[in-house]
Design a protein around this motif. Structure first.
Motif, PDB file in Angstrom:
ATOM      1  N   ARG A  22      10.172  -0.909  25.086  1.00  0.00           N
ATOM      2  CA  ARG A  22      11.569  -0.627  24.790  1.00  0.00           C
ATOM      3  C   ARG A  22      12.508  -1.621  25.467  1.00  0.00           C
ATOM      4  O   ARG A  22      13.598  -1.896  24.968  1.00  0.00           O
ATOM      5  CB  ARG A  22      11.909   0.806  25.206  1.00  0.00           C
ATOM      6  N   ASP A  63       8.463   8.535  22.944  1.00  0.00           N
ATOM      7  CA  ASP A  63       9.073   7.222  22.769  1.00  0.00           C
ATOM      8  C   ASP A  63      10.420   7.296  22.068  1.00  0.00           C
ATOM      9  O   ASP A  63      11.192   6.344  22.089  1.00  0.00           O
ATOM     10  CB  ASP A  63       8.121   6.322  21.962  1.00  0.00           C
ATOM     11  N   SER A  64      10.722   8.451  21.446  1.00  0.00           N
ATOM     12  CA  SER A  64      11.933   8.574  20.631  1.00  0.00           C
ATOM     13  C   SER A  64      12.819   9.722  21.100  1.00  0.00           C
ATOM     14  O   SER A  64      13.507  10.350  20.305  1.00  0.00           O
ATOM     15  CB  SER A  64      11.542   8.795  19.161  1.00  0.00           C
ATOM     16  N   ALA A  67      16.541   9.013  20.193  1.00  0.00           N
ATOM     17  CA  ALA A  67      16.803   8.337  18.918  1.00  0.00           C
ATOM     18  C   ALA A  67      17.760   9.178  18.084  1.00  0.00           C
ATOM     19  O   ALA A  67      17.354   9.988  17.248  1.00  0.00           O
ATOM     20  CB  ALA A  67      15.496   8.088  18.167  1.00  0.00           C
ATOM     21  N   ALA A  70      17.423  10.701  14.261  1.00  0.00           N
ATOM     22  CA  ALA A  70      16.051  10.911  13.797  1.00  0.00           C
ATOM     23  C   ALA A  70      15.894  12.359  13.338  1.00  0.00           C
ATOM     24  O   ALA A  70      16.554  13.269  13.832  1.00  0.00           O
ATOM     25  CB  ALA A  70      15.057  10.595  14.909  1.00  0.00           C
ATOM     26  N   GLU A  86      12.374   8.602  10.277  1.00  0.00           N
ATOM     27  CA  GLU A  86      13.528   7.740  10.519  1.00  0.00           C
ATOM     28  C   GLU A  86      14.625   7.912   9.477  1.00  0.00           C
ATOM     29  O   GLU A  86      15.801   7.702   9.783  1.00  0.00           O
ATOM     30  CB  GLU A  86      13.094   6.268  10.547  1.00  0.00           C
ATOM     31  N   PRO A 374      10.443   6.643  15.300  1.00  0.00           N
ATOM     32  CA  PRO A 374      11.586   5.773  15.579  1.00  0.00           C
ATOM     33  C   PRO A 374      11.860   5.672  17.069  1.00  0.00           C
ATOM     34  O   PRO A 374      12.310   6.618  17.688  1.00  0.00           O
ATOM     35  CB  PRO A 374      12.739   6.473  14.849  1.00  0.00           C
ATOM     36  N   SER A 375      11.562   4.554  17.659  1.00  0.00           N
ATOM     37  CA  SER A 375      11.807   4.355  19.085  1.00  0.00           C
ATOM     38  C   SER A 375      13.294   4.411  19.382  1.00  0.00           C
ATOM     39  O   SER A 375      14.120   4.100  18.533  1.00  0.00           O
ATOM     40  CB  SER A 375      11.257   2.994  19.514  1.00  0.00           C
ATOM     41  N   ASP A 376      13.634   4.820  20.589  1.00  0.00           N
ATOM     42  CA  ASP A 376      15.041   4.966  20.975  1.00  0.00           C
ATOM     43  C   ASP A 376      15.839   3.698  20.734  1.00  0.00           C
ATOM     44  O   ASP A 376      16.971   3.744  20.270  1.00  0.00           O
ATOM     45  CB  ASP A 376      15.145   5.311  22.471  1.00  0.00           C
ATOM     46  N   GLN A 379      15.760  -0.545  17.353  1.00  0.00           N
ATOM     47  CA  GLN A 379      16.938  -0.527  16.605  1.00  0.00           C
ATOM     48  C   GLN A 379      17.972  -1.281  15.980  1.00  0.00           C
ATOM     49  O   GLN A 379      17.625  -2.309  15.665  1.00  0.00           O
ATOM     50  CB  GLN A 379      17.860   0.218  17.493  1.00  0.00           C
TER      51      GLN A 379
END
Length: 384
Positions: A22, A63-64, A67, A70, A86, A374-376, A379
């Motif tokens: 990240r 990991d999200s 986010a 999401a 996502e 969807p990772s934070d 993006q």
């Protein structure tokens, strides 16, 4: 309390594993916000019933956690694993069309808290539930510093305005980013509005907790201004249940139930004084974590509300009319539903079966999570 601590520790550990990746994307933003996101994760672990989230699910969404926008599809306990999406198109492709309830959590805004609240709702209706992650970004830091943590209902216009800073800092492109209805709408609000407006989706129950009720209200009011026909259709067959705060909904929605804990001073100072609570849960505060005393039991409270709802009665009337006309065969016997906690409400199995039929959308296949989420940083009637 041990199970809550275990879920929180596992999520924090899993999230630390993804930190190097990240940091390759928007490193300054991630470093500045990670400590606050971890704090909000701890808040969600205290305020929401995270014991209903499995270790595999906690690891999957770690990991999200922040986010914003999401979408998750959360099935009832023991009926599959939650799915993180996502976009709305991905949500529909992964079985979102079967969701008959939409939930919006508040407090910390993490994916863990949102998933836990949605799982409680899913256990109440015995069907998959859609939930939108509120996230935590630069706009939230600023509004919180100005008092938004306590008075979010009175500063509702500030956070959307400041979200432009998140976009400049490299916020991930998830949710309804490409379908912004107005610059002053926050991403979680836009995503909830897009879900409600999508003709492929049909919700019978809309429910929020704490700040989530503000997001839900803003989305409904925005949609009301843009598409009165869609709002009228939703109002005819949709029930709204607010938990922890009383926020005004569009007046076209007449089936609104506001639920408050008997000891919930936090919810009271964030509620509209002119809206009276329909249901007071005895000996309950603002949190819904069944591991802690003074919790508001979301699953049982919703089941008790829904069993007397016009939604259930309308479903019974439709089945009776269809059977009378010979349009349908005798429905197959439905296996007994098992709810992990708490015990069933007054009415027993008959109560559970009424709620199940009202929210049934056909057989549900277990949702399998994608390789990565969807990772934070990849993006007034009542009056309402």
């Amino acid at each position: 309390m041990f199970q809550t601590a275990f879920t929180l520790s596992l999520t924090q550990f899993a999230r630390s594993l993804s930190l190097p990746e990240r940091l390759q994307r928007s490193p300054a933003r991630n470093l500045a916000l990670e400590g606050l996101r971890q704090r909000n994760l701890a808040l969600d672990a205290l305020f929401y019933d995270v014991t209903v989230i499995t270790p595999e699910e906690a690891f999957y969404i770690s990991d999200s956690l922040a986010a914003e926008g999401a979408i998750m599809l959360v099935p009832p306990s023991g009926l599959g694993t939650l799915t993180l999406c996502e976009t709305i198109d991905e949500f529909v492709l992964r079985g979102g069309g079967d969701a008959r309830a939409l939930a919006v959590a508040g407090i910390g805004g993490s994916a863990l808290g949102a998933a836990a609240f949605a799982r409680n709702v899913a256990d109440a209706v015995d069907a998959p539930v859609a939930v939108v992650v509120s996230g935590y970004g630069i706009a939230d830091v600023i509004t919180e510093a100005l008092g938004g943590l306590f008075f979010f209902g009175h500063l509702k216009g500030l956070r959307p305005f400041l979200e432009s800073l998140d976009d400049l800092a490299g916020r991930p492109k998830v949710g309804a980013q490409g379908k912004a209805t107005a610059a002053r709408n926050s991403l979680d609000t836009r995503t909830v509005q897009a879900l409600l407006a999508d003709p492929r989706l049909s919700f019978r129950l809309l429910t929020g907790h704490s700040k989530g009720n503000l997001v839900l209200s803003a989305a409904l009011h925005n949609l009301w201004k843009q598409d009165e026909g869609r709002i009228a259709e939703l109002a005819r067959h949709t029930k709204i249940v607010t938990i922890g705060t009383r926020i005004a909904m569009p007046p076209v929605f007449t089936d609104v139930v506001d639920v408050m804990g008997e000891w919930d001073w936090f919810g009271e100072i964030n509620s509209r004084a002119f809206i009276h609570a329909d249901r007071r849960v005895e000996h309950a505060w603002h949190h819904t974590n069944t591991d802690l005393g003074g919790h508001l039991p979301v699953t049982i409270t919703l089941m008790e509300i829904l069993v007397a709802s016009p939604i259930v009665e309308d479903q019974k009337a439709e089945e009776h009319q269809a059977a009378k006309l010979g349009a349908i065969a005798e429905p197959p016997a439905t296996p007994e539903t098992k709810f992990p906690s708490p015990p069933a409400p007054a009415g027993g199995t008959a109560t559970i079966e009424k709620v199940k039929k009202a929210f049934s959308a056909g057989p549900m296949t277990s949702a399998q999570p994608p390789a990565s989420g969807p990772s934070d940083d990849a993006q007034s009637p009542k009056p309402h």
